[in-house]
Scaffold this motif. Structure first.
Motif, short mmCIF file in Angstrom:
data_model
loop_
_atom_site.label_atom_id
_atom_site.label_comp_id
_atom_site.label_asym_id
_atom_site.label_seq_id
_atom_site.Cartn_x
_atom_site.Cartn_y
_atom_site.Cartn_z
N SER A 11 0.82 -1.21 0.00
CA SER A 11 0.00 0.00 0.00
C SER A 11 0.86 1.26 0.00
CB SER A 11 -0.93 0.00 1.22
OG SER A 11 -0.16 -0.06 2.42
N THR A 12 2.14 1.10 0.39
CA THR A 12 3.04 2.26 0.39
C THR A 12 3.86 2.36 -0.88
OG1 THR A 12 4.71 0.92 1.54
CG2 THR A 12 3.22 2.25 2.90
N GLY A 13 3.59 1.45 -1.86
CA GLY A 13 4.26 1.52 -3.15
C GLY A 13 5.53 0.72 -3.26
N LEU A 14 5.88 -0.07 -2.24
CA LEU A 14 7.10 -0.88 -2.29
C LEU A 14 6.82 -2.25 -2.88
CD1 LEU A 14 8.66 -0.12 1.23
CD2 LEU A 14 9.50 0.68 -0.99
N LYS A 15 7.71 -2.72 -3.76
CA LYS A 15 7.61 -4.08 -4.26
C LYS A 15 7.90 -5.04 -3.11
CE LYS A 15 9.50 -5.21 -8.18
NZ LYS A 15 10.53 -5.35 -9.25
N THR A 16 7.06 -6.05 -2.95
CA THR A 16 7.28 -7.00 -1.88
C THR A 16 6.76 -8.37 -2.28
OG1 THR A 16 6.98 -7.38 0.50
CG2 THR A 16 5.07 -6.50 -0.71
N ARG A 17 6.93 -9.33 -1.41
CA ARG A 17 6.41 -10.68 -1.60
C ARG A 17 5.92 -11.17 -0.25
NH1 ARG A 17 11.80 -11.83 -5.12
NH2 ARG A 17 10.90 -11.68 -7.19
N ASN A 18 4.89 -12.00 -0.28
CA ASN A 18 4.34 -12.53 0.96
C ASN A 18 4.92 -13.92 1.22
OD1 ASN A 18 2.44 -13.90 2.83
ND2 ASN A 18 1.35 -11.95 2.68
N PHE A 19 5.48 -14.10 2.39
CA PHE A 19 6.11 -15.37 2.73
C PHE A 19 5.13 -16.54 2.56
CE2 PHE A 19 7.34 -18.73 5.69
CZ PHE A 19 8.68 -18.90 5.38
N GLY A 20 3.89 -16.33 2.98
CA GLY A 20 2.90 -17.40 2.87
C GLY A 20 2.65 -17.81 1.43
N THR A 21 2.67 -16.85 0.51
CA THR A 21 2.45 -17.16 -0.90
C THR A 21 3.65 -17.90 -1.48
OG1 THR A 21 1.24 -15.07 -1.02
CG2 THR A 21 1.71 -16.17 -3.09
N ILE A 22 4.83 -17.53 -1.06
CA ILE A 22 6.04 -18.24 -1.49
C ILE A 22 5.97 -19.70 -1.06
CG2 ILE A 22 8.54 -18.41 -1.09
CD1 ILE A 22 8.51 -15.29 -0.86
N ILE A 23 5.61 -19.92 0.19
CA ILE A 23 5.49 -21.29 0.71
C ILE A 23 4.38 -22.05 0.00
CG2 ILE A 23 4.96 -22.66 2.76
CD1 ILE A 23 7.77 -21.43 2.66
N SER A 24 3.30 -21.36 -0.34
CA SER A 24 2.21 -22.02 -1.03
C SER A 24 2.66 -22.58 -2.38
CB SER A 24 1.05 -21.04 -1.23
OG SER A 24 -0.02 -21.66 -1.91
N GLU A 25 3.41 -21.76 -3.16
CA GLU A 25 3.88 -22.28 -4.46
C GLU A 25 4.86 -23.43 -4.26
OE1 GLU A 25 5.73 -21.00 -8.76
OE2 GLU A 25 5.14 -19.42 -7.36
N LEU A 26 5.74 -23.32 -3.30
CA LEU A 26 6.69 -24.39 -3.04
C LEU A 26 5.97 -25.67 -2.62
CD1 LEU A 26 9.59 -25.36 -2.73
CD2 LEU A 26 9.65 -24.30 -0.47
N THR A 27 4.95 -25.52 -1.80
CA THR A 27 4.17 -26.67 -1.34
C THR A 27 3.48 -27.37 -2.50
OG1 THR A 27 3.77 -25.56 0.77
CG2 THR A 27 2.32 -27.39 0.20
N TRP A 28 2.80 -26.59 -3.33
CA TRP A 28 2.12 -27.17 -4.47
C TRP A 28 3.10 -27.83 -5.44
CZ3 TRP A 28 -2.52 -28.81 -5.02
CH2 TRP A 28 -3.56 -28.22 -4.30
N CYS A 29 4.28 -27.25 -5.56
CA CYS A 29 5.29 -27.83 -6.43
C CYS A 29 5.68 -29.22 -5.95
CB CYS A 29 6.52 -26.90 -6.47
SG CYS A 29 7.66 -27.25 -7.81
#
Length: 498
Positions: free
Chosen positions: A386-404
């Motif tokens: 919301s402040t305009g910084l590029k970021t990533r959510n740890f939970g989403t990273i783990i979700s892709e790794l899990t599904w992989c």
């Protein structure tokens, strides 16, 4: 005449090129490239061949691959502290993996050459000015990082591609690689004191406790080995002596984006231990190079260049890739189906992996191509705060790794490695960067600006990286024990895709 015979280090020039850099002074560029052609190789054929062998082990599920480092390095970050912190984090991560997976870990750093970055547009807006996009320190300067009274100070010359930066990239790569080698041959990687890599940086009590368990168990194992004469202990390592627990293999990598630079460092050299002194073309700028998602066109310049070098290579595979195209690409870059030659780096995004990965796995299995499957859970999961910084959510990273992991298991395949953008960098007060949300430290949006240091993509910090290491380690530990339930699959209910 076969396609292999028609290849040369410059044959890519006859193909259309994506992500090209336009230099205003071609004569200056030519002089710089001529100089690069005379400079010593940064890596050797023997090192490259050793990596090829180790990647063949990964492909046979006899080792695990860790590929990690910055999205893009900066010249300013080439310091003793930053390099040591990055290597320390990679060593800590791999130690946790080894403990759970019980396989050797092949370590490839995004380091000593990862200076260029692809961009979706040739220009970008900084304030109310439109300037050439920042393409990495080996191309131009990032004026957006320079401020006067909180206002960007724009110098158009900073964004003009400068050939001299290619020479700077070589020398910064050489300096970085020299320091990495000195660290790894002077006891820094010794398993006798792994606390030096990590614990001083970790704030989370739970992470410290888990890492301490590994260290204590490791110390017991080393004491036992010394007692029965299998390991001579720390004294053996004094003076740089080799030891099984004192040194590790470490390899460098970067995206092969700047083909003029890559060509200048491509040399015809004898294949070590080959019969009749056979020669091959080695890219001596790094041990491992990869083709990005924006430059993998079948008839493009990058694929043409990559098909002729003997280095092991990576290929980014995203949602825009169809199975037939992937197989045709493998046919081009690995027609002989050599083991350890190609690593497929999948990067779909947590919300799309279920739509594409299984089809890609099945297409490659049907083709008979030997590949390593590696998961990049970072690039498809970038968002803007919301402040305009590029970021990533740890939970989403783990979700892709899990599904992989889950999809590979369902397809009778196996995940051979993980590719992460992380950093061990600390600020002057000894705190990790704050660029990705979540993790055991529960980093919030409000905390992102505290120590946001990346000039490219957001990176996992020290603690978040070790969070990932323990999740992967626990998964394979439970798999070794034959348990059907594992901690990663349970993340699916708690970490839904964004």
């Amino acid at each position: 005449m076969s396609p292999e015979e028609l290849w040369s280090p410059s044959s890519w020039k006859s193909k259309p090129i994506a992500q090209d850099v336009e230099y205003q002074d071609p004569v200056h560029l030519s002089k710089v490239l001529s100089k690069l052609e005379t400079l010593p190789p940064l890596v050797t054929p023997s090192e490259i061949e050793r990596l090829r062998h180790q990647l063949a082990l990964v492909q046979r599920n006899e080792a695990f691959l860790l590929h990690a480092g910055d999205c893009a390095e900066s010249f300013d970050a080439c310091t003793h502290e930053n390099i040591s912190a990055k290597i320390g984090l990679i060593l800590s991560f791999s130690l946790i993996l080894v403990w759970g997976v019980r396989l050797p870990v092949v370590r490839i750093g995004r380091i000593a050459g990862q200076y260029a970055k692809p961009r979706s547009s040739k220009t970008e807006k900084i304030g109310d000015r439109e300037v050439l996009s920042f393409r990495g320190d080996n191309v131009n300067g990032d004026v957006s990082l320079r401020f006067v009274c909180s206002v960007p100070r724009l110098d158009p010359n900073d964004r003009t591609p400068d050939p001299e930066r290619l020479l700077s990239a070589y020398f910064h790569s050489s300096t970085t690689l020299n320091h990495v080698r000195s660290l790894l041959t002077s006891g820094f990687a010794s398993l006798h004191h792994p606390r030096d890599w990590s614990l001083s940086h970790v704030r989370s009590p739970s992470l410290r406790k888990e890492f301490e368990k590994i260290v204590e168990s490791l110390s017991d194992a080393l004491d036992f080995s010394r007692t029965i004469g299998l390991e001579s202990g720390p004294a053996f390592e004094q003076g740089g002596g080799r030891s099984t627990v004192g040194e590790v293999d470490f390899y460098t990598s970067h995206e092969g984006l700047m083909l003029e630079y890559e060509q200048a460092l491509t040399r015809a050299m004898p294949i070590p231990a080959a019969a009749h002194a056979d020669k091959a073309f080695y890219n001596t700028s790094a041990h491992f190079l990869w083709i990005g998602d924006r430059t993998r066109q079948l008839t493009g310049a990058h694929v043409e260049y990559f098909r002729g070098i003997r280095n092991p290579i990576g290929i980014k595979v995203g949602p825009s890739m169809v199975g037939e195209e992937l197989v045709r690409l493998l046919d081009i870059v690995n027609p002989s189906k050599e083991a350890g030659r190609v690593t497929l780096i999948t990067r779909y995004g947590a919300g799309k992996i279920r739509d594409y990965l299984a089809a890609h796995i099945k297409a490659v299995q049907k083709s008979g191509h030997p590949v390593i499957w590696m998961c990049d859970p970072m690039h498809g999961n970038t968002l803007t705060s919301s402040t305009g910084l590029k970021t990533r959510n740890f939970g989403t990273i783990i979700s892709e790794l899990t599904w992989c992991l889950k999809i590979h298991a369902e397809c009778a395949s196996r995940l051979g490695g993980v590719s992460l953008e992380f950093t061990g960098e600390l600020n002057d007060d000894g705190f990790s960067v704050t660029e990705c949300l979540g993790g055991s430290m529960e980093l919030s949006e409000e905390q992102l600006p505290l120590r946001y240091q990346s000039f490219c993509d957001p990176r996992l910090n020290f603690e978040q990286s070790l969070d990932v290491a323990f999740l992967i380690s626990n998964y394979f530990k439970l798999e070794r024990r034959g348990e059907k339930h594992d901690v990663l699959y349970t993340e699916l209910s708690r970490q839904p895709p964004a």
